[in-house]
Every structure is written in structure tokens, then in C-alpha cells.
Design an enzyme around this catalytic site. Sequence first.
Site, mmCIF file in Angstrom:
data_model
loop_
_atom_site.group_PDB
_atom_site.id
_atom_site.type_symbol
_atom_site.label_atom_id
_atom_site.label_comp_id
_atom_site.label_asym_id
_atom_site.label_seq_id
_atom_site.Cartn_x
_atom_site.Cartn_y
_atom_site.Cartn_z
ATOM 1 N N ARG A 259 -3.672 -10.457 4.386
ATOM 2 C CA ARG A 259 -4.080 -10.374 2.975
ATOM 3 C C ARG A 259 -2.921 -9.773 2.193
ATOM 4 N NH1 ARG A 259 -6.157 -6.735 -0.600
ATOM 5 N NH2 ARG A 259 -7.736 -7.510 -2.037
ATOM 6 N N LYS B 13 0.816 -1.233 0.000
ATOM 7 C CA LYS B 13 0.000 0.000 0.000
ATOM 8 C C LYS B 13 0.841 1.271 0.000
ATOM 9 C CE LYS B 13 -4.425 -1.870 1.219
ATOM 10 N NZ LYS B 13 -5.466 -2.153 2.210
#
Length: 272
Positions: A249, A214
Site C-alpha cells: 500500500r 510513515k
Amino acid sequence: MTATTAPFTVMGVLNVTPDSFSDGGEWFGHDDAVTHGLELARQGAAILDVGGESTRPGALPVPADEELRRTVPVVGALARSGATVSIDTSKLEVAEAALAAGATYVNDVTAFRAAPEMAGLVADRGATCCLMHMRGEPRTMQDAPRYDDVVSDVKAFLEQRIEFAVTEGVREDRIHLDPGIGFGKGLAHNLELLRRLDELTTLGFPLLIGTSRKSFIGRLTGATDPHDRVPGTLATCVMALERGATLFRVHDVREAVQALAVAAATLRADGA
Ligand code: HH2
């Protein structure tokens, strides 16, 4: 102890989209997506999270028929191969079709706010779900996010969504929680949530964490290409494990499994 008994579960990300922030277009064709999903399972992903709509900040919505077309055949093929498949969607019809095709997990980043009927569907099918915190919606969520205290605000939100899901019939042992790293949060919010993640364990549900590649990792390190953010991702996974997360994840399954296996052994008293 072997990797199969390690106290963590890796969820492999499989985006069947042209525009996901880090792997958009890489697995857009059906065969490529299925092959990649099988490879992630081989690397140690216990769950494959199939998504057909990007949730990156500013992403445009995808019509349901297109999301169905992208995801359902891939879900079906992976489920038939024996994989545990999650559908990453906020749409009722997509969740319904994916469950019919063999998915057993619903990962809705709106925690049943976009389609409240999805909770009843999950309950009825006996599926597992992830309830994630997001401030606002993907299009606008990064517009100057503000919190009184980000951890308390996320916790209160998750408590409300648990109550809603349970009222709709979802069994408590079918619920996972996620603080929603990067969803309506600034850099300091993301770091504070990771640092104080243990405060969310008191809710009593397994915690899932989605930091993979991210942008906050890029902001901290200068890694502008998401593919260059794997080391930063692993650092966050290890920290989150230590603070009580059990589900991770990630796009880079092989790397995460190794980092988490070493961290988990180190945290265990016997170390073996
Ligand atoms: N992050 C993304 C998508 N789905 N689901 C959960 N539960 N937690 C997350 O942190 C999470 C999620 C965003 O990442 P990605 O799927 O790689 O990108 P995109 O949404 O652009 O497809």
C-alpha cells in the site's frame, strides 16, 4: 516475465481528506481525487484504496455523513472506469455504500472491531478484506506502546481476527493480513515486524504492508517532510517482498512498481 505477472500487487493510496499525514488536502476535491486515482492505476496500482478519514496518530473522528460525502462519489467514478477499488473505512455505513458504488475490497484498520457487522457485509457481498493489527485506536495508539514480543502478539491478534471473519462467513481466499506498521508501535517495533515479517507468512494468507512515507522513516533518516520519504519507503517494500509480503500500500506507485519489479526478478531463480 512482464510486470503484470510479477508476484506483487501495488495498492495506490487515495486519501480524500484534508488532514492525512502525507497527502492531506492534495486530493480533497472530487475531480482531483478521481484524476489522481486514474493516474495511480496507470502507473501500475492494481487496487485503489480510497479513504475519507485520516488514521494518523491523534486524528479526530469524521462523522459518517461527511466520510460518505468524501468517498462514495470517488469510489463510484473509479469503479465505473474499470479500476478495482478498496474502501479504507471502519464504518459500516461507509463500507456498505462504497460496495454498492462498485468497491470490491474493504480495508478496515480495526479488523472489524469497530463495526463487527462489517464482516457479515463483506461475506455477503463477496468482497475481499484486509485485517490489520492495531494496538488501541488512532487517537491514543502511540501512547507508549508495549509488547511482550511484537511479532507473536501481532500474530495472535491476526489469528483471532481471521477466526472471527471466517465465523461470520468471510471466505478464506478473500482475506489479506497486515501487521499495521505505525499503528500503536514504536520505531523498534516497526523495524522488528519488518525484519521478522516471514514469521507471519505461516498464517497462510497474503500479507499486505503499509509503510509508505510513515514517520518511522523520518525518524531514521531525518526526512521531516513525508514526500521526502520515498527512498525509505522503497527500501521497506523490497525487504518486505523478500520476507513474503505480496501486497504493498503506497502513495508513490510508479516508484514502488519499479523497485518491486527489480527486486522480484532478482529473487526469481531465472531472473527474467
Ligand atoms: N496505513 C494508513 C491507512 N490505512 N491500511 C492498511 N491496511 N495498512 C496501513 O498500513 C494503513 C492503512 C495510514 O496511511 P495514510 O492513509 O497515508 O494516512 P492517513 O491515515 O493519515 O490518511
